[in-house]
Design a protein around this motif. Structure first.
Motif, short mmCIF file in Angstrom:
data_model
loop_
_atom_site.label_atom_id
_atom_site.label_comp_id
_atom_site.label_asym_id
_atom_site.label_seq_id
_atom_site.Cartn_x
_atom_site.Cartn_y
_atom_site.Cartn_z
N UNK A 148 -0.37 -8.12 -10.81
CA UNK A 148 0.36 -7.88 -12.06
C UNK A 148 0.66 -6.39 -12.25
N UNK A 149 1.82 -6.14 -12.79
CA UNK A 149 2.17 -4.76 -13.11
C UNK A 149 1.23 -4.24 -14.21
N UNK A 150 1.19 -2.94 -14.33
CA UNK A 150 0.36 -2.28 -15.33
C UNK A 150 -1.13 -2.54 -15.13
N UNK A 151 -1.53 -2.92 -13.89
CA UNK A 151 -2.94 -3.18 -13.61
C UNK A 151 -3.70 -1.85 -13.53
N UNK A 152 -4.99 -1.93 -13.82
CA UNK A 152 -5.83 -0.72 -13.78
C UNK A 152 -6.11 -0.36 -12.33
N UNK A 153 -6.55 0.89 -12.12
CA UNK A 153 -6.86 1.36 -10.79
C UNK A 153 -8.05 0.57 -10.24
N UNK A 154 -7.94 0.16 -8.97
CA UNK A 154 -9.01 -0.59 -8.34
C UNK A 154 -8.87 -2.09 -8.43
N UNK A 155 -7.76 -2.55 -9.01
CA UNK A 155 -7.54 -3.99 -9.08
C UNK A 155 -7.33 -4.55 -7.67
N UNK A 156 -8.09 -5.58 -7.33
CA UNK A 156 -7.99 -6.17 -5.99
C UNK A 156 -6.65 -6.87 -5.83
N UNK A 157 -6.01 -6.61 -4.69
CA UNK A 157 -4.72 -7.22 -4.39
C UNK A 157 -4.90 -8.34 -3.37
N UNK A 158 -5.43 -8.03 -2.19
CA UNK A 158 -5.62 -9.01 -1.14
C UNK A 158 -6.59 -8.41 -0.13
N UNK A 159 -7.23 -9.26 0.65
CA UNK A 159 -8.13 -8.82 1.71
C UNK A 159 -7.56 -9.24 3.06
N UNK A 160 -7.49 -8.27 3.98
CA UNK A 160 -7.05 -8.55 5.34
C UNK A 160 -8.23 -8.36 6.28
N UNK A 161 -8.32 -9.21 7.26
CA UNK A 161 -9.47 -9.17 8.19
C UNK A 161 -8.95 -9.23 9.61
N UNK A 191 -6.64 -2.45 -2.74
CA UNK A 191 -6.73 -2.29 -4.18
C UNK A 191 -5.65 -1.34 -4.66
N UNK A 192 -5.34 -1.45 -5.97
CA UNK A 192 -4.37 -0.53 -6.56
C UNK A 192 -4.99 0.85 -6.67
N UNK A 193 -4.14 1.86 -6.46
CA UNK A 193 -4.62 3.24 -6.50
C UNK A 193 -3.99 4.05 -7.61
N UNK A 194 -2.93 3.53 -8.26
CA UNK A 194 -2.28 4.24 -9.35
C UNK A 194 -2.32 3.38 -10.60
N UNK A 195 -2.46 3.96 -11.76
CA UNK A 195 -2.44 3.17 -13.00
C UNK A 195 -1.00 2.96 -13.48
N UNK A 196 -0.84 1.87 -14.26
CA UNK A 196 0.44 1.61 -14.97
C UNK A 196 1.65 1.58 -14.03
N UNK A 197 1.51 0.91 -12.93
CA UNK A 197 2.68 0.71 -12.08
C UNK A 197 3.61 -0.30 -12.77
N UNK A 198 4.85 0.10 -12.97
CA UNK A 198 5.80 -0.67 -13.77
C UNK A 198 6.74 -1.46 -12.86
N UNK A 199 6.79 -2.77 -13.06
CA UNK A 199 7.67 -3.61 -12.25
C UNK A 199 9.13 -3.27 -12.50
N UNK A 200 9.45 -2.89 -13.73
CA UNK A 200 10.84 -2.58 -14.04
C UNK A 200 11.33 -1.33 -13.29
N UNK A 201 10.39 -0.45 -12.88
CA UNK A 201 10.76 0.72 -12.09
C UNK A 201 10.82 0.41 -10.60
N UNK A 202 9.81 -0.32 -10.13
CA UNK A 202 9.78 -0.71 -8.72
C UNK A 202 8.97 -2.00 -8.61
#
Length: 789
Positions: free
Chosen positions: A170-183, A219-230
């Motif tokens: 989800x956009x606007x997620x906090x820093x460290x939000x888990x996205x996916x795990x690759x192995x 994991x996410x590394x930046x806060x407040x990533x906006x879907x409307x921007x990218x």
């Protein structure tokens, strides 16, 4: 030099082959099983058997994988204590890869690998070795099993099961939000060194995302990533063995990450005010226009609900949210009138239906717009003061009486005059009429409630200046009852009185009906028009009355029928009455009063004629009528019409004869099948040049068999017609299809005749009968005339 470099060099040195250390000499080991040195045992034959001690034993050999040398790779050496070095022993190798992958020198016991070995294919090989005597081929040592274990080297890079991964956050997620795990996986031996120890790192996708080195979780590394921007991001993850140190092998994978939408944007109108127009004649429910607020979000996060929150037209207009287009459709709620109000102002609000509480701080998720609606003037049709009219009128009013007035006006500011008319389809009998100027409806024919109690009219109002704009209104006329009908007998009464009747005896009960319908109901009174000495009427006061006798005994011979006038009157105003006459017959009855006979025989007895005489007279009359009819028929049968009306009018000869046939080529003239099957003729064809005197039913004759000669058939039919009295006095020669072989009179045609008219003698025509007298006179007279001339 660092410690890591030292360890790496030591590991490389260990991998290098050292021939001087790879040879494994056997050593004698004690037998692990209990044994008694020098012990003996007795065989079956009683001889002593000496137990021989084992002279060799191996555990395992080690071999590095992926050998790149040009010679066979040396594995190790087998040696037996019994080997004296004279070549008398032979070493044999069996088991996994023996003879193909691993070979042994029969004399020396040296084992070599013939090709490169991959530990990932097989980590160890189990083989069996034995030393035998070359001459006797008997084993000198028991067969022993050993293992060749393949030492791993770092020859496999880490691999991911998918080349491309797809993930979302989800956009606007906090820093460290888990996205996916690759192995990633490494085929090298994880128990030997660091060849299979994998470390993850991110090569592309910074600074937006990061990866945990040990687990591979992105994991996410930046806060407040906006879907409307990218919305789309591509991250490249590297997996490297040897713990991520220099010299380790690595593999990469791509992760496409999509930012999913959350409701972090409120709806916004592109402008603050819009202007709409609508004609005043638009019906309720008409769509005026639409408003639409834009929302940068998608899906349900962009769903908007529209409502009118303020303005002077909240009761005149509605707004409906169109779900598929996310528009607000403004519609007419009540009829509009340009003359009453020309401009309305509405305040419309658009609000998100799904609001995320986490983003309340971004502001209210709604917006407003001002909508101004102008009502346009149109030429409207007249408007009646009521939606329908009901008039009540008594049926006895005079012609031309006004029963009511309809009113209409022009709603436009011009106020054009109105013209009224009646729809004649609703007044086919033209009982009513209307004044075109003031709308007054009056009668043009008398009214009768008993014929029609209701009249449903339709009045049309049209502007004089614009007759095409019309309006209709229903007018219901109810006809009120007036006592204008007198009561009458309910049914026809067949009344009789017995000859042996007694005074006061009931002979009939009568009742009455009235077409009128008074409010208090029907009430009838019965009485006699005059005093009657034979009968009287007794009113039962329930709209019925009884007819009673006033004397004893009646006689059919004296009076067979009595007429009793009965007066019936009603109780309404004005009182209506009528006189009905009862016909009372005098009849003979039995002792119980049942009628036996009421015939008029008593009236015929004084004339002296009995019933038998009357029947005889009637039969005579019928016989006379039959004789007259037969005589008339015979007279018409004998009456003949001359074939030629005038001697001078020779043209009648042509008219009297039928047309000549078309010859042999005329296939439509006659069908020979009709001669053979007379039953096929549907109707008897009559001559058109002579009116038939009497029509007779044609006689049916049996059809001739197919093999009957046509000449015999025609002769038979000619004989039947000559003897048939019902046949017309003529024969149609055109119906005979057989001419015959010869004729006494020869051919009547003058075309092929070699003689002239003077050579012919027509006296024989007089001998043919009265039918040919006319022809005899014509041709005989011609000769006399010719001689005279």
């Amino acid at each position: 030099m660092t410690i890591q470099q030292v360890l790496l060099l030591l590991l490389l040195w260990m991998w290098l082959p050292h021939p001087c250390h790879t040879e494994m000499l056997f050593r004698r080991t004690p037998d692990l099983r209990p044994k008694s040195f020098g012990g003996r045992a007795l065989g079956n034959d009683g001889k002593a058997i000496h137990r021989q001690k084992r002279g060799w034993m191996w555990n395992q050999f080690f071999l590095l994988e992926e050998y790149t040398g040009s010679d066979y790779q040396y594995v190790g050496k087998l040696h037996s204590d019994q080997d004296k070095g004279d070549g008398s022993l032979k070493y044999i190798l069996s088991g996994d890869g023996a003879g193909t992958l691993f070979i042994i020198d029969e004399k020396t016991g040296d084992i070599h690998a013939t090709r490169r070995i991959d530990r990932e294919e097989k980590a160890f090989y189990t083989l069996r070795a034995q030393a035998i005597n070359r001459r006797t081929l008997r084993p000198v040592e028991p067969e022993s099993e050993f293992v060749i274990k393949i030492h791993d080297i770092n020859d496999n890079e880490p691999t991911f099961p998918e080349e491309v991964y797809t993930a979302s956050v989800p956009e606007m997620s906090v820093v460290g939000t888990s996205v996916v795990q690759v192995t990633a996986t490494d085929a090298d031996d994880p128990s030997y060194g660091n060849s299979a120890r994998i470390i993850y790192s991110i090569l592309q996708g910074q600074p937006y995302f990061s990866v945990e080195p040990e687990t591979g979780i992105i994991r996410t590394a930046l806060p407040n990533m906006n879907r409307e921007n990218r919305e789309q991001y591509q991250v490249v993850i590297q997996a490297k063995d040897m713990g991520g140190q220099m010299g380790g092998l690595s593999g990469t994978t791509t992760v496409n990450i999509t930012l999913t939408d959350v409701n972090d944007n409120p709806p916004r109108f592109p402008q603050s005010t819009i202007h709409l127009r609508i004609p005043e004649s638009s019906p309720v429910g008409t769509a005026i226009g639409s408003v639409k607020a834009t929302d940068a979000d998608t899906g349900k996060n962009a769903e908007v609900e529209y409502r009118i929150i303020d303005g002077d037209g909240t009761d005149m207009f509605d707004i409906v949210t169109q779900k598929d287009t996310q528009e607000g459709i403004i519609t007419v709620r009540k009829p509009l009138d340009y003359e009453t109000r020309r401009l309305y102002t509405l305040k419309v609000e658009a609000e998100n239906t799904h609001v995320d509480p986490r983003f309340y701080y971004l502001g209210p998720f709604k917006d407003t717009i001002i909508v101004k609606i102008s009502v346009e003037d149109v030429d409207e049709p007249p408007v009646f003061s009521r939606s329908s009219y009901l008039f009540e009128v008594h049926e006895d009013i005079e012609l031309g009486t006004i029963i009511g007035t309809v009113m209409a006006r022009d709603p436009d500011s011009a106020s054009s005059p109105i013209r009224f008319s009646l729809d004649r389809h609703t007044d086919l009998d033209r009982i009513f009429n209307i004044h075109s100027g003031n709308g007054s409806i009056y009668t043009s024919k008398p009214l009768d409630r008993e014929i029609s109690q209701w009249h449903n009219l339709s009045v049309i109002a049209a502007e004089i200046n614009n007759p095409k704009d019309t309006t209709r209104v229903p007018v219901y006329v109810r006809i009120l009852d007036v006592n204008d009908n007198a009561p009458q007998f309910a049914v026809f009464y067949d009344t009789f009185v017995c000859e042996n009747a007694r005074a006061g005896q009931l002979i009939q009960t009568i009742s009455a009906v009235d077409k009128d319908d008074p409010l208090g109901g029907q009430k009838f009174f019965f009485s006699l028009a005059a005093v009657n000495p034979n009968f009287t009427v007794q009113d039962n006061e329930d709209n019925t009355a009884r007819i009673l006798t006033r004397r004893n005994g009646f006689s059919r011979h004296e009076i067979s029928t009595y007429l009793l006038p009965v007066v019936i009157s009603d109780n309404d105003y004005p009182i209506q009455s009528s006189t009905g006459t009862l016909t009372i017959r005098v009849c003979a009855c039995d002792s119980r009063g049942n009628m036996q006979s009421c015939s008029a025989e008593a009236l015929l007895l004084p004339a002296g004629l009995s019933t038998g005489a009357l029947v005889a007279i009637l039969l005579c009359i019928i016989i006379l009528l039959v004789i007259v009819v037969l005589f008339a028929a015979l007279k018409r049968q004998r009456k003949k019409e001359p074939l030629i009306l005038s001697k001078e009018d020779i043209r009648d000869n042509i008219v009297s004869y039928n047309d000549e046939g078309g010859g042999e080529e005329d296939t439509q003239a006659f069908d020979i099948g009709t001669l053979r099957n007379p039953a096929a003729i549907e109707d008897k064809k009559l001559r058109r040049d002579i009116l038939p005197e009497t029509l007779f039913v044609p006689r049916r004759t049996p059809s001739a068999p197919d093999n009957t000669d046509v000449r015999d058939f025609i002769n038979q039919r000619l004989k039947e017609h000559d003897t048939d009295p019902s046949a017309p006095p003529y024969d149609s020669l055109a119906t005979y299809a057989y001419e015959g072989n010869d004729s006494i009179a020869e051919s009547l045609s003058s075309l092929e005749s070699g003689t002239t008219e003077g050579d012919q003698n027509y006296d024989y025509l007089r001998e043919w009968g009265p039918r040919f007298n006319k022809l005899a006179e014509m041709y005989g007279g011609g000769e006399s005339d010719k001689d005279t001339s």
